[in-house]
Every structure is written in C-alpha cells, then in structure tokens.
Design a protein around this motif. Structure first.
Motif, mmCIF file in Angstrom:
data_model
loop_
_atom_site.group_PDB
_atom_site.id
_atom_site.type_symbol
_atom_site.label_atom_id
_atom_site.label_comp_id
_atom_site.label_asym_id
_atom_site.label_seq_id
_atom_site.Cartn_x
_atom_site.Cartn_y
_atom_site.Cartn_z
ATOM 1 N N PRO A 221 0.834 -1.212 0.000
ATOM 2 C CA PRO A 221 0.000 0.000 0.000
ATOM 3 C C PRO A 221 0.860 1.249 0.000
ATOM 4 C CG PRO A 221 0.080 -0.957 2.190
ATOM 5 C CD PRO A 221 0.772 -1.928 1.285
ATOM 6 N N MET A 222 0.369 2.283 -0.633
ATOM 7 C CA MET A 222 1.061 3.567 -0.671
ATOM 8 C C MET A 222 0.716 4.347 0.586
ATOM 9 S SD MET A 222 2.830 4.073 -3.572
ATOM 10 C CE MET A 222 2.769 5.820 -3.906
ATOM 11 N N MET A 223 1.764 4.788 1.310
ATOM 12 C CA MET A 223 1.546 5.537 2.543
ATOM 13 C C MET A 223 1.284 7.014 2.277
ATOM 14 S SD MET A 223 1.649 3.163 4.684
ATOM 15 C CE MET A 223 1.544 4.142 6.174
ATOM 16 N N GLY A 224 1.567 7.464 1.076
ATOM 17 C CA GLY A 224 1.332 8.869 0.774
ATOM 18 C C GLY A 224 1.417 9.104 -0.723
ATOM 19 N N GLU A 225 0.520 9.892 -1.239
ATOM 20 C CA GLU A 225 0.502 10.216 -2.653
ATOM 21 C C GLU A 225 1.269 11.515 -2.889
ATOM 22 O OE1 GLU A 225 -0.691 8.645 -5.293
ATOM 23 O OE2 GLU A 225 -1.334 6.902 -4.142
ATOM 24 N N ILE A 226 2.205 11.483 -3.817
ATOM 25 C CA ILE A 226 2.994 12.662 -4.141
ATOM 26 C C ILE A 226 2.752 12.989 -5.610
ATOM 27 C CG2 ILE A 226 5.296 13.668 -4.208
ATOM 28 C CD1 ILE A 226 6.175 11.683 -2.118
ATOM 29 N N SER A 227 2.008 14.031 -5.859
ATOM 30 C CA SER A 227 1.710 14.423 -7.229
ATOM 31 C C SER A 227 2.530 15.658 -7.590
ATOM 32 C CB SER A 227 0.218 14.714 -7.396
ATOM 33 O OG SER A 227 -0.190 15.742 -6.503
ATOM 34 N N GLY A 228 2.769 15.838 -8.870
ATOM 35 C CA GLY A 228 3.556 16.974 -9.344
ATOM 36 C C GLY A 228 2.713 17.919 -10.174
ATOM 37 N N SER A 229 2.877 19.199 -9.952
ATOM 38 C CA SER A 229 2.160 20.207 -10.723
ATOM 39 C C SER A 229 2.855 20.408 -12.070
ATOM 40 C CB SER A 229 2.109 21.519 -9.955
ATOM 41 O OG SER A 229 3.418 22.044 -9.779
ATOM 42 N N VAL A 230 2.190 21.154 -12.952
ATOM 43 C CA VAL A 230 2.777 21.436 -14.261
ATOM 44 C C VAL A 230 4.088 22.204 -14.101
ATOM 45 C CG1 VAL A 230 2.433 22.645 -16.450
ATOM 46 C CG2 VAL A 230 0.522 21.433 -15.378
ATOM 47 N N GLY A 231 4.114 23.154 -13.172
ATOM 48 C CA GLY A 231 5.337 23.923 -12.941
ATOM 49 C C GLY A 231 6.482 23.066 -12.441
ATOM 50 N N GLN A 232 6.185 22.111 -11.566
ATOM 51 C CA GLN A 232 7.224 21.230 -11.046
ATOM 52 C C GLN A 232 7.756 20.310 -12.132
ATOM 53 O OE1 GLN A 232 4.883 19.645 -7.775
ATOM 54 N NE2 GLN A 232 6.209 20.671 -6.282
ATOM 55 N N TRP A 233 6.869 19.805 -12.982
ATOM 56 C CA TRP A 233 7.321 18.978 -14.090
ATOM 57 C C TRP A 233 8.198 19.778 -15.035
ATOM 58 C CZ3 TRP A 233 7.599 13.972 -14.774
ATOM 59 C CH2 TRP A 233 6.731 13.115 -14.091
ATOM 60 N N ALA A 234 7.794 21.018 -15.299
ATOM 61 C CA ALA A 234 8.580 21.874 -16.200
ATOM 62 C C ALA A 234 9.951 22.166 -15.606
ATOM 63 C CB ALA A 234 7.825 23.175 -16.458
ATOM 64 N N THR A 235 9.998 22.407 -14.306
ATOM 65 C CA THR A 235 11.276 22.677 -13.648
ATOM 66 C C THR A 235 12.200 21.475 -13.725
ATOM 67 O OG1 THR A 235 10.210 24.228 -12.119
ATOM 68 C CG2 THR A 235 12.363 23.351 -11.480
ATOM 69 N N ALA A 236 11.661 20.293 -13.432
ATOM 70 C CA ALA A 236 12.484 19.086 -13.440
ATOM 71 C C ALA A 236 12.961 18.737 -14.842
ATOM 72 C CB ALA A 236 11.697 17.917 -12.845
ATOM 73 N N LEU A 237 12.079 18.877 -15.827
ATOM 74 C CA LEU A 237 12.430 18.484 -17.192
ATOM 75 C C LEU A 237 13.240 19.545 -17.917
ATOM 76 C CD1 LEU A 237 9.119 16.732 -18.308
ATOM 77 C CD2 LEU A 237 11.246 15.691 -17.499
ATOM 78 N N ALA A 238 13.512 20.667 -17.243
ATOM 79 C CA ALA A 238 14.369 21.678 -17.861
ATOM 80 C C ALA A 238 15.774 21.125 -18.095
ATOM 81 C CB ALA A 238 14.428 22.928 -16.983
ATOM 82 N N LEU A 239 16.267 20.293 -17.178
ATOM 83 C CA LEU A 239 17.612 19.720 -17.332
ATOM 84 C C LEU A 239 17.719 18.872 -18.594
ATOM 85 C CD1 LEU A 239 20.482 19.059 -16.239
ATOM 86 C CD2 LEU A 239 19.425 17.184 -14.954
ATOM 87 N N PRO A 240 16.894 17.822 -18.758
ATOM 88 C CA PRO A 240 17.021 17.051 -20.014
ATOM 89 C C PRO A 240 16.583 17.854 -21.230
ATOM 90 C CG PRO A 240 15.115 16.310 -18.765
ATOM 91 C CD PRO A 240 15.876 17.244 -17.868
ATOM 92 N N GLY A 241 15.680 18.834 -21.053
ATOM 93 C CA GLY A 241 15.253 19.637 -22.184
ATOM 94 C C GLY A 241 16.386 20.467 -22.762
ATOM 95 N N ILE A 242 17.142 21.130 -21.881
ATOM 96 C CA ILE A 242 18.289 21.919 -22.346
ATOM 97 C C ILE A 242 19.358 20.999 -22.925
ATOM 98 C CG2 ILE A 242 20.108 23.503 -21.633
ATOM 99 C CD1 ILE A 242 18.230 24.550 -19.477
ATOM 100 N N ALA A 243 19.565 19.847 -22.276
ATOM 101 C CA ALA A 243 20.546 18.887 -22.794
ATOM 102 C C ALA A 243 20.136 18.399 -24.177
ATOM 103 C CB ALA A 243 20.678 17.712 -21.828
ATOM 104 N N LEU A 244 18.843 18.193 -24.387
ATOM 105 C CA LEU A 244 18.369 17.759 -25.700
ATOM 106 C C LEU A 244 18.600 18.847 -26.749
ATOM 107 C CD1 LEU A 244 16.943 15.534 -27.292
ATOM 108 C CD2 LEU A 244 14.760 16.588 -26.664
#
Length: 263
Positions: A221-244
C-alpha cells in the motif's frame, strides 16, 4: 511504504530541487542520461555544457562540491578501465608524454569517462536531494514494475539489519580470538557468509508469512501520494530539455561538417 531512517547519501535541505516530486526527478535524470549517451564523443563542447548544467543543479540544490567529489569514488573502476583501454588498444598509435597509446582506445576511454562521470554526478544529485523511500514512491508513481519496486524497498529496509548481523558475527569471531590474516582463514569467512545467508533467508520467510497474515496480496500500500504540478514537471524536465537542445545543436553541427566535406 516507509523507512525508519535517512540514508547516508541523502543531504537534508529545503531547496527547490529537494521539493520537486520524486517521479519528476527520476524521469529527468533518466532522460538526461539518455541524451548524454546519445551525444557523439567528438562533441567536447556538448559534454562541457552538460557539466555546467549539472553544476547549476548542484548550486540550486545547495549540494557542496566536496560532497559530490567524495561520493564519486564509486566511479573509480570506470576511471581505471578508461585509462587502461588506450594502453591495450589496437590500431593506430600515438605518443602522449612518452607513452604509446591507441588512438581508438583514447576515443573509447574518453567516451566512457565523460558519459560515466556525468551519469554518476546526476545520480549523486538525485540521491542527495531525495530520500530513498521517496524515490521508491516516485518509481511507483511512474508505473515501474511493482515487484521490482518492492524488492528495492525491502533491500533498503533490511540492508542495515543484515549489516548489523554481519557486525555481530565479526565481533563473535574476534571474541574467540579469530583474526583473518591469510588465505588459510578463508574457510572460516566462507562458513560465516553461508550462515549469514541462511539467517537472511529465514528472516525473509518469516517476514513474508507475517505479511500474508496481515492481508498482503502482492502489492504494497502507498503511505502517501505525491503528485507533481505542471510547474514542477517543467522545472524538473528543464535539465534534459536543455541537454536535448544541446544534442540538437551538436547534430546540426555534425551535419554541416559532413555537407562541407561533400562540397
């Protein structure tokens, strides 16, 4: 899903990187590694930009350089292998500092060293900004195979238990006057390893039976749900995006060079 302690690789903090959901960081690191591996080894400037990107992430996460360098010791086998390839490589040779080295081996060694170093640093930054139990929650959120996630979870939870068992066995041997000094003592160490395996196996059986008695059905069972907002996804994917984007510029440069040679 939980764990009772912080892992030694985790560096507690409250930076923007620490606050990103684990699934965002996992996907970002995986995508960054793919881009790095896909980069032609001749693009030195691209690898330099990748290193600058990782340095920027380390600054944003407030991870000290010394912290990263100390943990890069895990890369030592790759470094030794990368330096050995030019020595034993075949084909065209060149002289560097009075030593005859293989040209193809130099390229291969550089390729391994550059890409492995960038991958290791990215992994260290992930581990430094994300608790292991949270990483596993992120893996579940990314729909990774449940069985693999559970295996990793139990490995994390019981690793310290097994290590403590090893320490107790070592203390018991030393209290009886044993000290491993030469090859004649290998059978004693082997028997200790066998006993440790049996104890670990039996512990696993007891834990599994205890879980079944509490309704375990093959999924934790999952003890806690951790969801990501659009801004958080954009921030995280900035690294591979710039690398791409860097990889794209590298491909354009290579295509221009080929066209120039054809003309």
């Amino acid at each position: 899903m939980g764990a009772g302690h912080h892992h030694q690789l985790y560096l507690a903090g409250d930076s923007v990187v620490h606050r990103l959901p684990p699934q965002c960081k996992l996907l970002a690191v995986a995508a960054f590694a793919i881009v790095v591996v896909a980069t032609p080894r001749e693009r030195f400037w691209a690898f330099g930009l990748y290193a600058v990107l990782l340095a920027g992430v380390a600054v944003a996460a407030r991870v000290p350089l010394t912290y990263v360098l100390r943990r890069m010791v895990v890369e030592l086998p790759f470094v030794l292998f990368a330096f050995l390839i030019p020595v034993i490589g075949l084909g065209e040779r060149t002289t560097v500092l009075g030593v005859s080295l293989s040209v193809a081996g130099l390229w291969a060694g550089w390729n391994i060293l550059a890409k492995a170093t960038l991958g290791v640093v990215a992994s260290i930054l992930l581990a430094a900004t994300t608790e292991p139990r949270v990483i596993l929650i992120g893996a579940q959120r990314l729909r990774l195979p449940s069985l693999l996630v559970q295996i990793a979870m139990f490995m994390l939870r019981y690793m310290d238990v097994i290590m403590d068992e090893m320490r107790r066995m070592r203390v018991a041997r030393e209290s009886r006057g044993f000290e491993a000094r030469n090859f004649r003592h290998i059978p004693v160490i082997a028997r200790s390893a066998g006993a440790l395996f049996i104890r670990s196996y039996e512990r696993g059986e007891r834990v599994h039976l205890a879980m079944l008695s509490r309704g375990y059905s093959g999924r934790m069972p999952m003890m806690g749900e951790i969801s990501g907002s659009v801004g958080q996804w954009a921030t995280a994917l900035a690294l591979p995006g710039i690398a791409l984007a860097v990889l794209g510029l590298s491909a354009v440069q290579g295509l221009s060079a080929v066209q120039g040679l054809s003309l």
